[in-house]
Design an enzyme around this catalytic site. Structure first.
Site, PDB file in Angstrom:
ATOM      1  N   GLY A  97     -27.016  55.932   0.828  1.00 21.17           N
ATOM      2  CA  GLY A  97     -28.435  56.305   0.820  1.00 21.17           C
ATOM      3  C   GLY A  97     -29.098  55.356  -0.149  1.00 21.17           C
ATOM      4  N   LEU A  98     -30.100  55.895  -0.693  1.00 22.58           N
ATOM      5  CA  LEU A  98     -31.014  55.014  -1.802  1.00 22.58           C
ATOM      6  C   LEU A  98     -31.395  53.753  -1.405  1.00 22.58           C
ATOM      7  CD1 LEU A  98     -28.819  55.906  -5.095  1.00 22.58           C
ATOM      8  CD2 LEU A  98     -31.266  57.036  -4.270  1.00 22.58           C
ATOM      9  N   CYS A  99     -32.040  53.612  -0.283  1.00 20.31           N
ATOM     10  CA  CYS A  99     -32.559  52.314   0.262  1.00 20.31           C
ATOM     11  C   CYS A  99     -33.870  52.699   1.080  1.00 20.31           C
ATOM     12  CB  CYS A  99     -31.317  51.856   1.342  1.00 20.31           C
ATOM     13  SG  CYS A  99     -30.621  52.665   2.259  1.00 20.31           S
ATOM     14  N   GLY A 100     -34.529  53.799   0.629  1.00 22.20           N
ATOM     15  CA  GLY A 100     -35.808  53.834   1.261  1.00 22.20           C
ATOM     16  C   GLY A 100     -35.838  54.567   2.469  1.00 22.20           C
TER      17      GLY A 100
END
Length: 291
Positions: free
Chosen positions: A87-90
């Site tokens: 994750g951590l990709c908007g």
């Protein structure tokens, strides 16, 4: 107002988070360069292969020349959503999930089969009541043309054998670092796009050896595999671009929050000092009054 210890701990926490997001941005930027080079190098080959295929198949009215172009009643649909492993990709992964729901709704009444690629797609598919093909979800751990070819061949064989009547790819097309475009492309049966139609009427003459039908039959599977691999590379580059952008914004937001916290810390410290001074002055005046 928060005390000095609480504000100081928050400043330390935000600073640590900012260091992490800045490092993740730098890592994503390094990976993006390699992923971007791969997709940029593949696109001309993919486009030229599609153009040749459209040209050599122009004017051939025999639709039975390839099983991959046969239209059937859509009873079983294979959807291939391509996401990231992390994750951590908007909104990169959530947009794929939304597009998946749109495609599922558009094929209401048909049996939906999902072949997730990427851990996030695998996790999403487990929550839904679909028939899942889970053999290729970890493709990004060993990304290569060979792994993509195996997944493409599975979809192609399933269509050819009649297990699937339609195959749809859902992925993020890489435009630039800040822009990724959601694509829902029909892989099978083959449909001729406007670009293909233009290529087929370009007037280029080819000498066919051994025969036109043989070449088309050889080009079609290769073109489908390249199209599948191109979607994977597009998604891979888009992931790193989205993560780089998201981590860049997170780093900037952390910087803004640090400014506010430091200002709060200074105000709290000044208020504490002022309070101590007032207490000292008040005590001194009380002692003077007693005398």
């Amino acid at each position: 107002m928060a005390n000095l210890k609480e504000v100081k701990e928050r400043i330390k926490s935000v600073s640590s988070t900012q260091q992490i997001t800045r490092a993740m941005k730098m890592v994503a930027a390094a990976k993006l360069r390699r992923a971007q080079d791969k997709i940029i190098q593949l696109r001309p080959y993919s486009e030229k292969l599609s153009a040749i295929l459209a040209n050599v198949s122009a004017g051939n009215s025999d639709e039975s020349m390839t099983t991959y172009a046969q239209e059937r009643e859509v009873k079983n649909v294979l959807i291939v959503p391509v996401t990231s492993d992390r994750g951590l990709c908007g909104a990169f992964n959530s947009n794929i999930n939304k597009a998946l729901n749109v495609v599922v709704k558009a094929h209401e009444g048909a049996t939906i089969h999902v072949m997730p690629i990427g851990k996030k797609a695998f996790d999403m598919s487990k929550k839904q009541k679909f028939t899942n093909v889970t053999a290729y979800w970890d493709m990004f751990s060993k990304l290569s043309f060979e792994t993509a070819r195996e997944a493409a061949e599975f979809a192609m064989n399933g269509y050819e054998e009649g297990r699937y009547d339609k195959v749809v790819l859902i992925y993020n097309e890489f435009k630039n670092v800040a822009t990724q475009i959601i694509r829902s492309e029909q892989l099978l049966p083959i449909v001729q796009t406007e670009q293909d139609s233009a290529a087929s009427t370009s007037g280029t003459d080819y000498i066919f050896e051994p025969s036109k039908d043989f070449i088309v039959e050889d080009l079609i599977p290769k073109s489908l595999k390249i199209q599948f691999y191109k979607a994977i590379l597009d998604s891979n580059a888009s992931e790193h671009g989205a993560r780089m952008t998201a981590m860049g914004k997170a780093t900037d937001n952390a910087g803004d929050l640090l400014k506010e916290l430091k200002l709060m810390y200074n105000r709290t410290r000044q208020a504490a000092i002022t309070k101590e001074i007032l207490e000292i002055v008040g005590g001194a005046e009380a002692l003077a009054a007693d005398k």
